[in-house]
Design a protein around this motif. Structure first.
Motif, short mmCIF file in Angstrom:
data_model
loop_
_atom_site.label_atom_id
_atom_site.label_comp_id
_atom_site.label_asym_id
_atom_site.label_seq_id
_atom_site.Cartn_x
_atom_site.Cartn_y
_atom_site.Cartn_z
N TYR A 1 36.61 54.41 43.98
CA TYR A 1 35.37 53.66 43.70
C TYR A 1 35.55 52.81 42.43
O TYR A 1 35.92 53.32 41.39
N VAL A 2 35.27 51.52 42.56
CA VAL A 2 35.38 50.60 41.43
C VAL A 2 33.99 50.37 40.85
O VAL A 2 33.09 49.89 41.55
N ASN A 3 33.82 50.73 39.60
CA ASN A 3 32.54 50.50 38.92
C ASN A 3 32.33 48.99 38.77
O ASN A 3 33.21 48.31 38.24
N PRO A 4 31.19 48.45 39.23
CA PRO A 4 30.99 47.00 39.15
C PRO A 4 31.16 46.45 37.74
O PRO A 4 31.53 45.29 37.56
N LEU B 1 34.38 44.63 36.79
CA LEU B 1 34.60 43.21 37.13
C LEU B 1 34.24 42.28 35.98
O LEU B 1 34.66 41.13 35.96
N ASP C 1 38.10 42.09 30.95
CA ASP C 1 39.26 41.17 31.05
C ASP C 1 40.12 41.50 32.26
O ASP C 1 40.53 40.62 33.01
N GLY D 1 39.23 43.09 34.88
CA GLY D 1 38.46 42.89 36.11
C GLY D 1 38.36 41.44 36.53
O GLY D 1 37.98 41.13 37.66
N GLU D 2 38.69 40.57 35.60
CA GLU D 2 38.65 39.14 35.94
C GLU D 2 39.90 38.69 36.71
O GLU D 2 39.94 37.60 37.26
N ILE D 3 40.88 39.54 36.70
CA ILE D 3 42.10 39.21 37.45
C ILE D 3 41.85 39.55 38.92
O ILE D 3 41.28 40.61 39.23
N ALA D 4 42.26 38.67 39.80
CA ALA D 4 42.04 38.91 41.23
C ALA D 4 42.75 40.20 41.67
O ALA D 4 43.87 40.46 41.23
N CYS D 5 42.08 40.98 42.52
CA CYS D 5 42.63 42.27 42.96
C CYS D 5 44.06 42.12 43.47
O CYS D 5 44.96 42.88 43.10
#
Lengths: 372, 69
Positions: free
Chosen positions: A8-11, A14, A17, A19-23
């Motif tokens: 589970y990824v905590n919103p 995103l 820093d 989280g700003e990188i594309a998955c």
């Protein structure tokens, strides 16, 4: 941990820093594919192992340049210990030993991601905090995942009858208060054992009086550079015996280890250095056994006696007052504290010749010494 | 000549107001991205974990393991 909790990824991640990188920039896969099965094709869960440079190194070049050679990343000293004991005369046997080591021993390691993002693979992973990067990992979830059997139990007082470490109990310190990032990320390729790492914790860093010219306590003046701190200030540690590994009928790896014992044994310092000049140190028996890899190859560890099976230890249950430092003669003349020939099984005598304390080296009771 | 100037102005303005690569990745991540859509949705993840378990059962651990590791 429930399976969904692990991924589970905590919103709020995103908005960070990382989280700003594309998955897919880190993990691969196809973010546009609505079919989860095909979308996950080629996914890399932990892209920080075995190559830390690839992802983390792009921004954290300085840290990664040494961390990729760190103790946690490489287990370099373990490899050296196994190679020192391995049969090096027969290349076929050595190859099988290396393969067995790879299969069983190298399952333990930690990468950047397995400390700062998820739990280690050893405990089947799972995000620490919804993919949020943890600059300082949690002692209880990260460190204890791998070091929970011995060190964490010693430190937190989970072993019956033995108190928690005073640093934990009284000061609420955690692993990272002593084991700093500098140590965790230090290059360990050239060290013989983890105790040789220059960045390792040092008691005198917080207790400079102990090594000063005139310590406040006379026992520190008397014993300075003669005994390791833990000889006076630690209590019993966990000792393991007889580990054997193999593969079962289903092809699954297994290990079988013998009994464990809580013991406190002082031995001779097997390797004196400028940093560790002590005559006496605390010892521990790891699960070393000459038949460790017998399932795969006989006589694999033919040089087993090259290293002692009672090895240097720094128990993590430090106390100001311990059974052995209550009075001078709690230790002096108390032969039961010292590793003697009778404490070591026959086949281990040779390997431990350098650490067994002969009767002549057991400190005499203070009264006797004064009388003489 | 006019066409060249118009093209130049269009590109110039686009470069000024357009997103930086980092921001564009962030927007991409939080916008219509299947990874984000699923991995931030507990209900979806629970349903998926049931599906995964049917297809890929949890890897076995050897029953022969004995003692403390």
């Amino acid at each position: 941990m429930e399976p969904y909790e692990k991924i589970y990824v905590n919103p709020s991640f995103l908005k960070t820093d990382h989280g700003e990188i594309a998955c897919e920039a880190c993990h691969g896969g196809d973010p546009k594919d609505p079919n989860w099965q095909t979308a996950h094709k080629g996914i890399i869960r932990d892209m920080t192992f075995p190559e830390a440079d690839k992802v983390c190194g792009e921004c954290h070049k300085d840290i990664v340049s040494t961390a990729k050679n760190s103790l946690h990343y490489t287990l370099a000293p373990l490899e050296k210990a196994i190679k020192a004991r391995a049969n090096k005369k027969d290349k076929g046997i050595l190859k099988k030993v290396c393969q067995a080591k790879e299969k069983h021993c190298n399952a333990c390691h930690a990468s950047c991601g397995q400390c700062h993002v998820s739990r280690p693979d050893y405990v089947e992973g799972g995000f620490l905090a919804g993919h949020l990067f943890q600059k300082k990992p949690s002692m209880d979830t990260t460190c204890a995942s791998c070091h929970g059997g011995r060190v964490h139990r010693e430190f937190t007082g989970a072993n019956d009858e033995y108190p928690a470490d005073v640093h934990y109990d009284k000061q609420e310190m955690t692993c990272m208060d002593c084991h700093t990032a500098k140590e965790m990320h230090a290059d360990a390729m050239d060290v013989g054992t983890r105790f040789d790492l220059p960045e390792r914790p040092r008691c005198e860093k917080c207790h400079p009086d102990v090594i000063s010219e005139k310590p406040k306590t006379s026992s520190h003046t008397i014993h300075r550079n003669k005994v390791a701190c833990q000889v006076c200030h630690a209590v019993a540690n966990k000792n393991c015996f007889n580990c054997h590994v193999g593969t079962d009928k289903k092809g699954l790896p297994y290990f079988k280890s013998g009994e464990t014992k809580m013991l406190f044994k002082i031995g001779l310092n097997p390797r004196k250095t400028n940093d560790r000049p002590y005559h006496y140190v605390v010892l521990r028996h790891p699960p070393a056994d000459p038949g460790l890899f017998d399932f795969y190859v006989k006589d694999g560890l033919s040089d087993f006696n090259k290293l002692p099976t009672w090895k240097l230890d720094t128990p993590h249950n430090i106390q100001r007052i311990t059974p052995q430092n209550k009075t001078c003669n709690s230790c002096h003349g108390n032969a039961s504290l010292f590793l003697q020939k009778k404490d070591v099984t026959g086949w281990e005598q040779k390997a431990n010749a350098g650490v067994i304390v002969p009767e002549t080296k057991i400190p005499r009771p203070i009264k006797d010494r004064v009388q003489k | 000549m006019h066409l060249f100037l118009i093209c130049f102005l269009v590109f110039f303005v686009a470069a000024l107001v357009g997103p930086t690569p980092k921001i564009s990745m962030a927007k991409e991540a939080s916008a219509k991205n299947e990874c984000v859509g699923c991995h931030t949705n507990v209900k979806k993840l629970i349903r998926l974990s049931w599906e995964i378990e049917k297809i890929r059962p949890k890897p076995d651990k050897s029953a022969e393991t004995a003692g403390e590791g």
